[in-house]
Design an enzyme around this catalytic site. Sequence first.
Site, PDB file in Angstrom:
ATOM      1  CB  CYS A   1      14.995 116.139 -50.797  1.00 39.95           C
ATOM      2  SG  CYS A   1      13.562 116.001 -51.501  1.00 39.95           S
TER       3      CYS A   1
ATOM      4  CG  HIS B   1      16.721 112.337 -46.246  1.00 42.03           C
ATOM      5  ND1 HIS B   1      16.779 113.656 -46.264  1.00 42.03           N
ATOM      6  CD2 HIS B   1      16.065 111.736 -46.883  1.00 42.03           C
ATOM      7  CE1 HIS B   1      15.932 113.947 -47.467  1.00 42.03           C
ATOM      8  NE2 HIS B   1      15.589 112.618 -47.817  1.00 42.03           N
TER       9      HIS B   1
ATOM     10  CD  GLU C   1      18.894 108.643 -43.091  1.00 42.01           C
ATOM     11  OE1 GLU C   1      17.567 108.843 -43.249  1.00 42.01           O
ATOM     12  OE2 GLU C   1      19.675 109.603 -42.971  1.00 42.01           O
TER      13      GLU C   1
ATOM     14  CE  LYS D   1      14.026 115.728 -44.238  1.00 47.28           C
ATOM     15  NZ  LYS D   1      15.299 115.469 -43.925  1.00 47.28           N
TER      16      LYS D   1
ATOM     17  CG  HIS E   1      11.026 115.980 -46.957  1.00 46.88           C
ATOM     18  ND1 HIS E   1      12.104 116.863 -46.858  1.00 46.88           N
ATOM     19  CD2 HIS E   1      11.362 114.902 -47.549  1.00 46.88           C
ATOM     20  CE1 HIS E   1      13.223 116.435 -47.861  1.00 46.88           C
ATOM     21  NE2 HIS E   1      12.621 115.104 -48.342  1.00 46.88           N
TER      22      HIS E   1
ATOM     23  CG  PHE F   1      12.614 112.028 -55.585  1.00 45.81           C
ATOM     24  CD1 PHE F   1      12.560 110.921 -54.514  1.00 45.81           C
ATOM     25  CD2 PHE F   1      11.551 112.781 -55.907  1.00 45.81           C
ATOM     26  CE1 PHE F   1      11.410 110.671 -53.901  1.00 45.81           C
ATOM     27  CE2 PHE F   1      10.360 112.362 -55.208  1.00 45.81           C
ATOM     28  CZ  PHE F   1      10.320 111.388 -54.239  1.00 45.81           C
TER      29      PHE F   1
END
Lengths: 89, 395, 199
Positions: B159, B290, B301, B320, B325, B383
């Site tokens: 991502c 994010h 985060e 998002k 996402h 990831f």
Amino acid sequence: MNMDALVEELKVKLIEQLNLEDIKPEEINPSEPLFGDGLGLDSIDALELIVLLERDYGIKISDPKEGRKVFATLLTMAEYIRANSPAIS
Amino acid sequence: MSRKVVVTGLGIISALGTGAENNMIALSEGHTGIASVEHLKTRLKDEFVLGEVKCSNDELKHLLGINKQLLISRTCLLAFHAGREALEMSGLKEDEIKSCGLISGTTVGGMDLTEQIRDFTTEKNLKKILSNHPCGDTTEKLASFLGIKGFTTTYNTACSSAANAIMFAARLIKSGRADRILAGGTDALSCFTLNGFNSLMILDRNPCRPFDQSRSGLNLGEGAGYILLEAEEVAKPGKALVYLSGYANSNDAHHQTASSPEGTGAILSMQKAMEVAGISCSEVSYINAHGTGTPNNDASEARAIATLFGPNVPPYSSTKSLTGHTLGACGGIEAVFSVKSILNQEIYAGINFTLSDEDLDISPLTHNRKGQINHVLSNSFGFGGNNSSLIFSKI
Amino acid sequence: MYILNHCRISKGIISDSDGIVFDSQGNNLAYFLKEFYKFDKIIYPKFYKMDEQCKLAFIASEVLFRNFRRDDYADEELAMIFANSDSTLTTDMSFWDSTFAIASPGLFVYTLPNIMLGEIAIRNKIKGENIFFISREYDPKLLYNQTELVFQNTNTKIAIVGWVNYENDTSYLAKLFLVSKSDEAKNIFSLENLINLNN
């Protein structure tokens, strides 16, 4: 299936499902924690155990938090299966 | 050689609409793109909501002037829309486009096409379909559609793919190895990713709620976002929109898919990006987080932001909540939003936030706000512990 | 920039800059990577959970790091620059097959090529930059340029650079280089050496 037989069956399935190649069934203590230090399992393993329950015992767990309780030890897992599985009476 | 890098073109397609203008209208009005499944053919149709681009493949082809019969992945079609828009905005001439580079991120490539194959033994277009499958083919097709013949490469770091593509493009320009590069990412929704994220149990069945205490997962989305980067000295007068001033990538070294509770990797990437930009914490005007909406990402985060910025936590939010996402594309889509924040001198709140985690004394922006926006930091985490941060700065 | 060590795994043989480290005697990859794991006395049970491509990358990195003074460097001073051509195609297909019954989370995790970087990072506490390219073939120029840029633009002192691609149990290649920004070694990190060494 009685409890002892189920526990023995689970030991074998656990090793296979989670690729615990260095571990023998007799080395797993059914009342010791599965996560944390013991077998070194992590969150992906917990998800794989959810797959195992659904595939082999017809039990669907949809909340990963619930999974954590069920998979505390091999014994709690066996008890949960006995109480909830349509495949085991 | 060390040159300044400017952004001269923006292109975007997302659940919020086609093109930058439509996206910004939705963003400023808080219209969400997350809805029931309309286009993706999946047996999970009734179980999840998605951030789908609201066009069928035929409609996307029509808008692009492409023959309906052409066998091409949705990932490519989305990239074509965003790539074309970015180049049009930059006003580059044909020969300038020809020598331009392309660095593109994607995680699924032509998966949407491949997974429609019912039977590999009888499918008559098998070879043709599979030739669309590799991530790299998506990039090559985009280059050929746009007429780009310069340096071309493909990133797949989950991502953070698009953010990393942008970072590397900036480095190549800064060091004098390239003058112009189109960079960003594209990903179409696929059953492959939907099933995968479902198996990880990190999808919310309802609209996602980034940073909210009640959040329980992400909504998958799709789209593409590209920005044209140029060396300041070659950009045409009046075309430079903002500087891309900072960028960094780090590894969280914690878990394959989960972020560390203290946000080590996130702290490192944000900190190093600020070092590259030569700015301090107090100078960051806004963070486009994010913020996927998973319990793990948002806790990690937010903790990283609280730790790093201390008493100077700038407004932060996750767009998002509106787009879903978009995986390999999110760094490109959110780069467009970040640039627009500076151009419009306005920051956008996203939706569905009510209350922060109990152990956290910071909370995200809840209403759009006008003000002096000088530096915007955009986070993209993937990831594999792959964490990237970009910083855009006012000219 | 210097090459401190290199490692290659292909056609059943593991080699490093000193020569052959392990010969599988013709056994298939899945079997011989496990054999080497035991032979080298590695203790890292997560190894068994990895897909074949990750195992390949992991073992190559273990060989590469032999005799390397890891503790001389801070976590953020190590970077990784990898590429391959097939991304994670083999595991993609296994995962896809699983979705027709119950999608496997353990397989899905390995459907991203940069998970290789993640696994090596977790094992060795590497927190610097990490990149994964998809190229048609081993592209020494791309790897050389990107590595140079990483050294120039970050505080990286050590980079693991190279190619890990798994198609099936007989067709696979790991080709990694351990590169230092300043520590002198026999081989210079150059485009020529990326082409001529480790073959």
